[in-house]
Design a protein around this motif. Structure first.
Motif, PDB file in Angstrom:
ATOM      1  N   ILE A 188       0.845  -1.196   0.000  1.00  0.00           N
ATOM      2  CA  ILE A 188       0.000   0.000   0.000  1.00  0.00           C
ATOM      3  C   ILE A 188       0.878   1.243   0.000  1.00  0.00           C
ATOM      4  CG2 ILE A 188      -2.031  -1.072   1.058  1.00  0.00           C
ATOM      5  CD1 ILE A 188      -1.089  -0.066   3.772  1.00  0.00           C
ATOM      6  N   LEU A 189       0.312   2.348  -0.464  1.00  0.00           N
ATOM      7  CA  LEU A 189       1.079   3.579  -0.580  1.00  0.00           C
ATOM      8  C   LEU A 189       1.288   4.248   0.770  1.00  0.00           C
ATOM      9  CD1 LEU A 189      -0.400   5.377  -3.745  1.00  0.00           C
ATOM     10  CD2 LEU A 189       1.411   3.656  -3.604  1.00  0.00           C
ATOM     11  N   ASP A 190       2.442   4.842   0.932  1.00  0.00           N
ATOM     12  CA  ASP A 190       2.725   5.734   2.049  1.00  0.00           C
ATOM     13  C   ASP A 190       2.082   7.079   1.701  1.00  0.00           C
ATOM     14  OD1 ASP A 190       3.846   7.677   3.738  1.00  0.00           O
ATOM     15  OD2 ASP A 190       5.800   6.687   3.792  1.00  0.00           O
ATOM     16  N   ILE A 191       1.059   7.481   2.454  1.00  0.00           N
ATOM     17  CA  ILE A 191       0.313   8.703   2.112  1.00  0.00           C
ATOM     18  C   ILE A 191       0.623   9.844   3.084  1.00  0.00           C
ATOM     19  CG2 ILE A 191      -1.539   7.388   0.999  1.00  0.00           C
ATOM     20  CD1 ILE A 191      -3.257   7.929   3.503  1.00  0.00           C
ATOM     21  N   THR A 192       1.759   9.767   3.757  1.00  0.00           N
ATOM     22  CA  THR A 192       2.108  10.779   4.760  1.00  0.00           C
ATOM     23  C   THR A 192       2.101  12.190   4.179  1.00  0.00           C
ATOM     24  OG1 THR A 192       3.515   9.130   5.837  1.00  0.00           O
ATOM     25  CG2 THR A 192       3.800  11.426   6.500  1.00  0.00           C
ATOM     26  N   ASP A 193       2.787  12.385   3.060  1.00  0.00           N
ATOM     27  CA  ASP A 193       2.856  13.722   2.458  1.00  0.00           C
ATOM     28  C   ASP A 193       1.490  14.181   1.974  1.00  0.00           C
ATOM     29  OD1 ASP A 193       5.564  13.687   2.974  1.00  0.00           O
ATOM     30  OD2 ASP A 193       6.120  13.061   0.940  1.00  0.00           O
ATOM     31  N   PHE A 194       0.723  13.263   1.429  1.00  0.00           N
ATOM     32  CA  PHE A 194      -0.638  13.584   0.981  1.00  0.00           C
ATOM     33  C   PHE A 194      -1.495  14.041   2.151  1.00  0.00           C
ATOM     34  CE2 PHE A 194      -4.953  11.801   0.918  1.00  0.00           C
ATOM     35  CZ  PHE A 194      -5.521  12.543  -0.114  1.00  0.00           C
ATOM     36  N   VAL A 195      -1.406  13.341   3.278  1.00  0.00           N
ATOM     37  CA  VAL A 195      -2.203  13.698   4.453  1.00  0.00           C
ATOM     38  C   VAL A 195      -1.813  15.078   4.965  1.00  0.00           C
ATOM     39  CG1 VAL A 195      -2.655  13.113   6.869  1.00  0.00           C
ATOM     40  CG2 VAL A 195      -2.675  11.315   5.127  1.00  0.00           C
ATOM     41  N   LYS A 196      -0.519  15.354   5.033  1.00  0.00           N
ATOM     42  CA  LYS A 196      -0.065  16.650   5.536  1.00  0.00           C
ATOM     43  C   LYS A 196      -0.642  17.806   4.718  1.00  0.00           C
ATOM     44  CE  LYS A 196       4.311  15.072   7.557  1.00  0.00           C
ATOM     45  NZ  LYS A 196       5.800  15.107   7.441  1.00  0.00           N
ATOM     46  N   LYS A 197      -0.785  17.620   3.424  1.00  0.00           N
ATOM     47  CA  LYS A 197      -1.233  18.706   2.563  1.00  0.00           C
ATOM     48  C   LYS A 197      -2.747  18.780   2.433  1.00  0.00           C
ATOM     49  CE  LYS A 197      -0.415  20.928  -1.877  1.00  0.00           C
ATOM     50  NZ  LYS A 197       0.451  21.006  -3.072  1.00  0.00           N
ATOM     51  N   ASN A 198      -3.448  17.659   2.593  1.00  0.00           N
ATOM     52  CA  ASN A 198      -4.858  17.609   2.232  1.00  0.00           C
ATOM     53  C   ASN A 198      -5.834  17.295   3.360  1.00  0.00           C
ATOM     54  OD1 ASN A 198      -4.803  17.708  -0.935  1.00  0.00           O
ATOM     55  ND2 ASN A 198      -3.175  16.283  -0.350  1.00  0.00           N
ATOM     56  N   ILE A 199      -5.357  16.827   4.507  1.00  0.00           N
ATOM     57  CA  ILE A 199      -6.246  16.365   5.573  1.00  0.00           C
ATOM     58  C   ILE A 199      -6.007  17.170   6.842  1.00  0.00           C
ATOM     59  CG2 ILE A 199      -6.994  14.391   6.950  1.00  0.00           C
ATOM     60  CD1 ILE A 199      -7.582  14.078   3.964  1.00  0.00           C
ATOM     61  N   ASP A 200      -7.087  17.612   7.465  1.00  0.00           N
ATOM     62  CA  ASP A 200      -6.999  18.344   8.731  1.00  0.00           C
ATOM     63  C   ASP A 200      -6.881  17.330   9.866  1.00  0.00           C
ATOM     64  OD1 ASP A 200      -7.162  20.025  10.894  1.00  0.00           O
ATOM     65  OD2 ASP A 200      -9.259  20.615  10.557  1.00  0.00           O
ATOM     66  N   VAL A 201      -5.654  16.972  10.212  1.00  0.00           N
ATOM     67  CA  VAL A 201      -5.448  15.917  11.207  1.00  0.00           C
ATOM     68  C   VAL A 201      -5.910  16.338  12.598  1.00  0.00           C
ATOM     69  CG1 VAL A 201      -3.558  14.845   9.934  1.00  0.00           C
ATOM     70  CG2 VAL A 201      -3.056  16.650  11.590  1.00  0.00           C
ATOM     71  N   LYS A 202      -6.008  17.637  12.836  1.00  0.00           N
ATOM     72  CA  LYS A 202      -6.464  18.105  14.144  1.00  0.00           C
ATOM     73  C   LYS A 202      -7.957  17.863  14.353  1.00  0.00           C
ATOM     74  CE  LYS A 202      -2.895  21.670  14.587  1.00  0.00           C
ATOM     75  NZ  LYS A 202      -2.627  23.125  14.752  1.00  0.00           N
ATOM     76  N   ALA A 203      -8.652  17.503  13.290  1.00  0.00           N
ATOM     77  CA  ALA A 203     -10.090  17.252  13.394  1.00  0.00           C
ATOM     78  C   ALA A 203     -10.400  15.860  13.932  1.00  0.00           C
ATOM     79  CB  ALA A 203     -10.749  17.430  12.025  1.00  0.00           C
ATOM     80  N   TYR A 204      -9.372  15.046  14.216  1.00  0.00           N
ATOM     81  CA  TYR A 204      -9.562  13.658  14.633  1.00  0.00           C
ATOM     82  C   TYR A 204      -8.977  13.424  16.015  1.00  0.00           C
ATOM     83  CZ  TYR A 204     -10.246  12.972   9.611  1.00  0.00           C
ATOM     84  OH  TYR A 204     -10.692  13.056   8.324  1.00  0.00           O
ATOM     85  N   ASN A 205      -9.553  12.484  16.724  1.00  0.00           N
ATOM     86  CA  ASN A 205      -8.881  11.951  17.887  1.00  0.00           C
ATOM     87  C   ASN A 205      -7.583  11.314  17.389  1.00  0.00           C
ATOM     88  OD1 ASN A 205      -8.067   9.693  19.746  1.00  0.00           O
ATOM     89  ND2 ASN A 205      -9.768  10.492  20.939  1.00  0.00           N
ATOM     90  N   PRO A 206      -6.429  11.676  17.947  1.00  0.00           N
ATOM     91  CA  PRO A 206      -5.154  11.180  17.409  1.00  0.00           C
ATOM     92  C   PRO A 206      -5.061   9.664  17.327  1.00  0.00           C
ATOM     93  CG  PRO A 206      -4.772  12.961  18.971  1.00  0.00           C
ATOM     94  CD  PRO A 206      -6.233  12.622  19.059  1.00  0.00           C
ATOM     95  N   TYR A 207      -5.694   8.970  18.270  1.00  0.00           N
ATOM     96  CA  TYR A 207      -5.598   7.515  18.260  1.00  0.00           C
ATOM     97  C   TYR A 207      -6.281   6.908  17.046  1.00  0.00           C
ATOM     98  CZ  TYR A 207      -5.920   2.659  19.826  1.00  0.00           C
ATOM     99  OH  TYR A 207      -5.832   1.300  19.914  1.00  0.00           O
ATOM    100  N   LEU A 208      -7.382   7.526  16.588  1.00  0.00           N
ATOM    101  CA  LEU A 208      -8.080   6.971  15.433  1.00  0.00           C
ATOM    102  C   LEU A 208      -7.233   7.098  14.175  1.00  0.00           C
ATOM    103  CD1 LEU A 208     -11.745   8.136  16.102  1.00  0.00           C
ATOM    104  CD2 LEU A 208     -10.650   5.962  16.683  1.00  0.00           C
ATOM    105  N   LEU A 209      -6.532   8.214  14.036  1.00  0.00           N
ATOM    106  CA  LEU A 209      -5.605   8.331  12.904  1.00  0.00           C
ATOM    107  C   LEU A 209      -4.505   7.280  12.999  1.00  0.00           C
ATOM    108  CD1 LEU A 209      -5.038  12.173  12.414  1.00  0.00           C
ATOM    109  CD2 LEU A 209      -6.240  10.616  10.883  1.00  0.00           C
ATOM    110  N   ALA A 210      -3.996   7.067  14.195  1.00  0.00           N
ATOM    111  CA  ALA A 210      -2.939   6.071  14.386  1.00  0.00           C
ATOM    112  C   ALA A 210      -3.454   4.665  14.116  1.00  0.00           C
ATOM    113  CB  ALA A 210      -2.380   6.174  15.794  1.00  0.00           C
ATOM    114  N   ALA A 211      -4.611   4.350  14.653  1.00  0.00           N
ATOM    115  CA  ALA A 211      -5.136   2.987  14.558  1.00  0.00           C
ATOM    116  C   ALA A 211      -5.416   2.573  13.132  1.00  0.00           C
ATOM    117  CB  ALA A 211      -6.410   2.861  15.391  1.00  0.00           C
TER     118      ALA A 211
END
Length: 472
Positions: A132-155
């Motif tokens: 599967i693709l590493d989407i780290t850079d995509f997430v940083k540019k396109n997704i508001d990670v602060k809108a999530y409980n951090p554990y759900l993003l991790a899980a």
């Protein structure tokens, strides 16, 4: 996670043969495309490439259950407003075949799906094989990670995994949340009262009295099957509330941790206190059977995944009432009781991008993920029956008012604990399922079953020669 649509199970020997075959295929074809077995997953671009204007079918793979069909209907109704040339197809397989249906194709480095929906514990295997693709850079540019409980993003996307409840912001992300889930306690308000039990010990006492007072109704109904992760999740849940641990993830140590005093107490509670309150012949029950017992009025208290509970309110499937309102006069839904801790199991899945999908479809997959994770779309997904992961969607009226058990999920998020998010997951869960099921059905003593789990799982980890781990 965790949900069967078919009865029966994939046998352990057969599963191990298929996993071994897949591993050999990966080893011989690793240089063909995609990544390697050293965690070298190919990277997705930060900016979504230009999307095709030609007709395109974006294919998912999941197992056959209601959320899969809901996703296909929802995406074709909503995503096509933005991308009318795209058709969404959610291909489904029986739950018992779900893992192998994806990883056999991964091993061949050719997939007929573009977005695999992975259980949280599948991520490590997919990442280390470069599937599967590493989407780290995509997430940083396109997704508001602060809108999530951090554990759900991790899980649902991070590897290696962090400790439960924590996200490592420097770690790579390989997926985004699609569907959240946990267990709910389902109880008969007309039999035990409106207030649900607050502790696990109280729950057992209430179930015992209810069973004694209502002949033909079992005190408890829960997952016991030796398939998927049924019996394992049940034991892990009891282990958590009684203060146990599944392993020491930093030292990759299971033996002496899982089967310590707290772990033994949890297995004793499960086998000697909970099992006697279940129906005869329930030793291989999973989701469908638990739901059937509740719908037929045959259980005082039951435990099931929230995302699989919607059918309980369907009068066509229930003997508890002729309308949804009548059923809800008898059924209550609550968060799990606590004991020494208040931990609950994490379920749900994330969506990922196949490393072997054509570039045009990979671009469309990234665009779909960006679209799906928007606040307004997450709220619409909640109203359509999905379980979102954005905090604003979880706290929205669209979600909380959609089903009587949705508040249970929102309240449970801070309490969640996952299993082992490691490449060896499939082998670890097979070992635990087999032995917990054996204890529940009288083939092993609780102590022998737990000691065997710890010994066999430790051997799996030792043989892999990996360092560190995560997920707990």
């Amino acid at each position: 996670m965790r949900y069967p649509q078919r009865r029966g199970r994939l046998s352990v020997p057969g599963r191990k043969v298929r996993l071994a075959t897949a591993a050999m295929l990966v080893a011989t074809a690793v240089a063909a495309c995609g990544g390697g077995q050293d965690g070298s997953a190919p990277k997705a671009p930060a900016t979504i490439p230009e999307l095709t204007k030609d007709p395109l079918t974006l294919s998912f793979i999941w197992f056959d259950w209601p959320p899969a069909h809901a996703l296909e209907a929802f995406a074709n109704a909503e995503y096509t407003k933005q991308r009318p040339n795209v058709t969404i197809k959610v291909n489904t397989v029986p739950n018992a075949n779900w893992h192998d249906a994806m990883f056999t194709q991964f091993a061949a480095h050719k997939t007929d799906f573009d977005i695999p929906i992975l259980d949280s514990q599948h991520i490590g295997e997919a990442v280390t094989n470069g599937n599967i693709l590493d989407i780290t850079d995509f997430v940083k540019k396109n997704i508001d990670v602060k809108a999530y409980n951090p554990y759900l993003l991790a899980a649902y996307g991070q590897f290696p995994q962090a400790e439960t409840g924590k996200r490592d912001e420097n770690a790579s992300l390989y997926g985004l949340p699609l569907l959240g889930d946990t267990w709910t306690m389902i109880y008969r308000k007309d039999l035990i009262g409106d207030k649900p039990p607050q502790t696990w010990d109280e729950m057992i006492s209430v179930a015992e009295k209810c069973q004694a007072d209502n002949p033909g109704v079992s005190g408890l109904a829960f997952h016991q099957a030796n398939g998927s992760d049924a019996a394992a999740v049940t034991y892990n849940t009891v282990n958590g509330v009684y203060g146990g641990n599944l392993w020491d993830s930093k030292k990759r140590k299971i033996e002496g941790v899982l089967n310590d005093a707290a772990g033994q107490q949890a297995m004793d509670v499960l086998v000697n206190k909970m099992k006697p309150l279940t129906a005869k012949g329930s030793g291989n029950w999973f989701i469908d059977e638990v739901n059937a017992a509740v719908a037929q009025g045959k259980a005082c208290i039951a435990f099931n995944w929230i995302a699989a509970s919607g059918g309980l309110l369907d009068p066509k499937q229930s003997t508890l009432g002729a309308t949804r309102e009548q059923i809800l006069e008898k059924l209550g839904f609550a968060t799990l009781p606590s004991q020494k801790t208040n931990l609950v199991p994490l379920g749900g899945m994330g969506m990922h991008v196949s490393a072997y999908s054509p570039e045009a479809k990979q671009a469309e997959a990234l665009n779909f993920m960006k679209w799906f994770e928007q606040a307004d779309i997450q709220k619409k997904w909640a109203a359509a029956g999905g379980v979102p992961s954005r905090t604003d969607a979880l706290e929205s009226p669209e979600f909380l008012n959609a089903q009587p058990f949705n508040q249970v999920y929102t309240d449970s998020v801070p309490r969640m604990r996952d299993m082992w998010n490691v490449p060896e997951y499939a082998r670890l869960v097979d070992i635990e399922n087999t032995n917990v099921n054996a204890a529940l059905n009288g083939a092993k003593t609780p102590k022998d079953a737990l000691d065997d789990i710890a010994k066999e799982q430790q051997a799996v980890l030792n043989a892999s020669n990996r360092k560190g781990g995560g997920g707990l």
